[in-house]
Write a protein that holds these residues in place. Structure first.
Motif, PDB file in Angstrom:
ATOM      1  N   SER A   9       0.801  -1.225   0.000  1.00 22.25           N
ATOM      2  CA  SER A   9       0.000   0.000   0.000  1.00 22.25           C
ATOM      3  C   SER A   9       0.834   1.274   0.000  1.00 22.25           C
ATOM      4  O   SER A   9       0.304   2.359  -0.278  1.00 22.25           O
ATOM      5  CB  SER A   9      -0.950   0.011   1.200  1.00 22.25           C
ATOM      6  OG  SER A   9      -0.234  -0.072   2.421  1.00 22.25           O
ATOM      7  N   ASP A  12       0.824   3.947  -3.005  1.00 26.90           N
ATOM      8  CA  ASP A  12      -0.146   5.039  -3.095  1.00 26.90           C
ATOM      9  C   ASP A  12      -0.941   5.062  -4.402  1.00 26.90           C
ATOM     10  O   ASP A  12      -1.354   6.133  -4.871  1.00 26.90           O
ATOM     11  CB  ASP A  12       0.533   6.402  -2.877  1.00 26.90           C
ATOM     12  CG  ASP A  12       0.991   6.591  -1.443  1.00 26.90           C
ATOM     13  OD1 ASP A  12       0.560   5.809  -0.569  1.00 26.90           O
ATOM     14  OD2 ASP A  12       1.788   7.513  -1.185  1.00 26.90           O
ATOM     15  N   SER A  27      -1.444  -4.708   2.503  1.00 25.85           N
ATOM     16  CA  SER A  27      -1.503  -3.460   3.273  1.00 25.85           C
ATOM     17  C   SER A  27      -0.504  -3.396   4.411  1.00 25.85           C
ATOM     18  O   SER A  27      -0.330  -4.370   5.153  1.00 25.85           O
ATOM     19  CB  SER A  27      -2.904  -3.278   3.872  1.00 25.85           C
ATOM     20  OG  SER A  27      -3.860  -3.051   2.869  1.00 25.85           O
ATOM     21  N   VAL A  30      -1.934   0.670   9.949  1.00 20.62           N
ATOM     22  CA  VAL A  30      -2.001   1.993  10.561  1.00 20.62           C
ATOM     23  C   VAL A  30      -2.612   1.852  11.950  1.00 20.62           C
ATOM     24  O   VAL A  30      -3.683   1.250  12.099  1.00 20.62           O
ATOM     25  CB  VAL A  30      -2.849   2.958   9.716  1.00 20.62           C
ATOM     26  CG1 VAL A  30      -2.931   4.331  10.386  1.00 20.62           C
ATOM     27  CG2 VAL A  30      -2.267   3.097   8.312  1.00 20.62           C
ATOM     28  N   ASP A  39      -4.059  -0.234   5.708  1.00 20.13           N
ATOM     29  CA  ASP A  39      -3.878   0.930   4.848  1.00 20.13           C
ATOM     30  C   ASP A  39      -4.485   0.672   3.474  1.00 20.13           C
ATOM     31  O   ASP A  39      -4.219  -0.336   2.829  1.00 20.13           O
ATOM     32  CB  ASP A  39      -2.375   1.211   4.707  1.00 20.13           C
ATOM     33  CG  ASP A  39      -2.066   2.393   3.810  1.00 20.13           C
ATOM     34  OD1 ASP A  39      -2.939   3.245   3.616  1.00 20.13           O
ATOM     35  OD2 ASP A  39      -0.919   2.458   3.315  1.00 20.13           O
ATOM     36  N   ALA A  45      -6.823   7.667   3.719  1.00 20.45           N
ATOM     37  CA  ALA A  45      -5.804   8.671   4.009  1.00 20.45           C
ATOM     38  C   ALA A  45      -6.436   9.933   4.575  1.00 20.45           C
ATOM     39  O   ALA A  45      -5.886  10.561   5.484  1.00 20.45           O
ATOM     40  CB  ALA A  45      -5.017   8.982   2.743  1.00 20.45           C
ATOM     41  N   THR A  60       2.541   3.506  12.216  1.00 21.10           N
ATOM     42  CA  THR A  60       2.401   2.484  11.178  1.00 21.10           C
ATOM     43  C   THR A  60       3.332   1.316  11.454  1.00 21.10           C
ATOM     44  O   THR A  60       4.308   1.444  12.191  1.00 21.10           O
ATOM     45  CB  THR A  60       2.729   3.054   9.787  1.00 21.10           C
ATOM     46  OG1 THR A  60       4.104   3.455   9.748  1.00 21.10           O
ATOM     47  CG2 THR A  60       1.843   4.253   9.456  1.00 21.10           C
ATOM     48  N   GLY A 264      -0.863   8.042   0.683  1.00 24.87           N
ATOM     49  CA  GLY A 264      -1.655   7.129   1.496  1.00 24.87           C
ATOM     50  C   GLY A 264      -1.356   7.205   2.980  1.00 24.87           C
ATOM     51  O   GLY A 264      -0.448   7.922   3.426  1.00 24.87           O
ATOM     52  N   SER A 265      -2.121   6.435   3.742  1.00 20.80           N
ATOM     53  CA  SER A 265      -2.046   6.496   5.205  1.00 20.80           C
ATOM     54  C   SER A 265      -0.671   6.122   5.746  1.00 20.80           C
ATOM     55  O   SER A 265      -0.180   6.745   6.696  1.00 20.80           O
ATOM     56  CB  SER A 265      -3.091   5.563   5.813  1.00 20.80           C
ATOM     57  OG  SER A 265      -4.372   5.876   5.343  1.00 20.80           O
ATOM     58  N   SER A 266      -0.049   5.111   5.174  1.00 24.98           N
ATOM     59  CA  SER A 266       1.194   4.601   5.756  1.00 24.98           C
ATOM     60  C   SER A 266       2.344   5.594   5.630  1.00 24.98           C
ATOM     61  O   SER A 266       3.189   5.697   6.518  1.00 24.98           O
ATOM     62  CB  SER A 266       1.575   3.257   5.126  1.00 24.98           C
ATOM     63  OG  SER A 266       1.692   3.377   3.727  1.00 24.98           O
TER      64      SER A 266
END
Length: 286
Positions: A9, A12, A27, A30, A39, A45, A60, A264-266
């Motif tokens: 992940s 992105d 993934s 998170v 993620d 995000a 993360t 992205g979140s990570s």
């Protein structure tokens, strides 16, 4: 049977890209509000950025070995040739987890063809590598050809980025507390790049308006065939600035193929809201 492409992940890419190119995504995790999320699957995000704006500090962790084992087994059982292009090993333990599970799964399926490539890339720079590999797979390219061209793209992928708040880089150990405080007070925008998989400070620019111009200047200095290669822009929940950068690139270089995604979140959990990143090749497109 086409070669299966796996990514994590941290590339992105959007769900539509995974679906359109048949990319299997695993993934990173998170951690937020005492909960664990996948993620790109069970957390967005946007949720992470809003939490950070509220003062929360998401964390993360790498893709779990079990996630890799389950994914690898799915393709090993079909004996489908597979390539996993990984997030930089200098920024995450995900590559090492994959290598661990490669050994375990191949003990059970010794004839299965699997290659694991450490891209030394991040965010959409990594994503562009994955997309090129997936395109080759859809065209029926061999596993060795995909690894060769994918590795070439990874080796020659430039990452130029800036962040809106140095505090997030301080939390990740990228700048000192003093630098974060002084930089914020003086409205200094840091420019960073990726060198051999590591995040490296490049320059300090005072004033956000000058930052985009300097990013384009660096693109001009380092890039090659900028009008014809795909360019990546990723942003930390700041689509307006991403679109502004895209317009400047089109105007200056005549580029038409510009891929824009949200960080992205990570990765966003470490870079923060307002991040703007630019990705391009410093050699000929293949």
């Amino acid at each position: 049977m086409n070669v299966q492409i796996i990514a994590d992940s941290a590339c992105d890419l959007s769900k539509s890209s995974y679906d359109d190119y048949n990319i299997e995504m695993v993934s990173l995790t998170v951690h937020l509000d005492d909960n664990d999320f996948e993620d790109g699957k069970t957390i967005s995000a946007k949720t992470v950025y809003d939490a950070m704006r509220d003062g929360k500090k998401p964390k993360t962790s790498q893709v779990s070995p079990q996630a890799f084992r389950n994914t690898f087994l799915k393709y090993a059982e079909k004996n489908q040739p597979t390539v996993y292009f990984s997030f930089s090993s200098e920024l995450s333990g995900t590559y090492q987890s994959a290598k661990l599970m490669e050994t375990e799964v191949k003990e059970q399926y010794p004839d299965w063809e699997l290659r694991i490539v450490d891209t030394k890339c991040a965010s959409l720079g990594y994503g562009l590598v994955v997309l090129r590999a997936a395109q080759l797979s859809q065209e029926g390219a061999s596993l060795e050809n995909i690894v060769e061209i994918g590795s070439y793209h990874a080796e020659h992928m430039e990452h130029i980025f800036t962040v809106d708040d140095l505090e997030y880089l301080y939390r990740g150990g990228r700048v000192s507390k003093t630098a974060a405080v002084v930089g914020t007070m003086l409205k200094i925008k840091p420019l960073l790049h990726v060198d051999n998989g590591k995040l490296i400070p490049l320059e300090k620019i005072r004033g956000s308006k000058k930052v985009l111009k300097r990013m384009l200047d660096l693109m001009d200095e380092r890039g090659m065939s900028l009008s014809s290669q795909p360019i990546g822009i990723s942003h930390g929940d700041d689509i307006d600035q991403a679109n502004q950068l895209a317009s400047l690139i089109k105007e200056r270089f005549g580029t038409e193929n510009i891929h824009i995604e949200m960080v992205g979140s990570s990765i966003g959990a470490h870079s923060g809201p307002g991040t703007i990143a630019l990705f391009f090749l410093n050699d000929e497109y293949k």
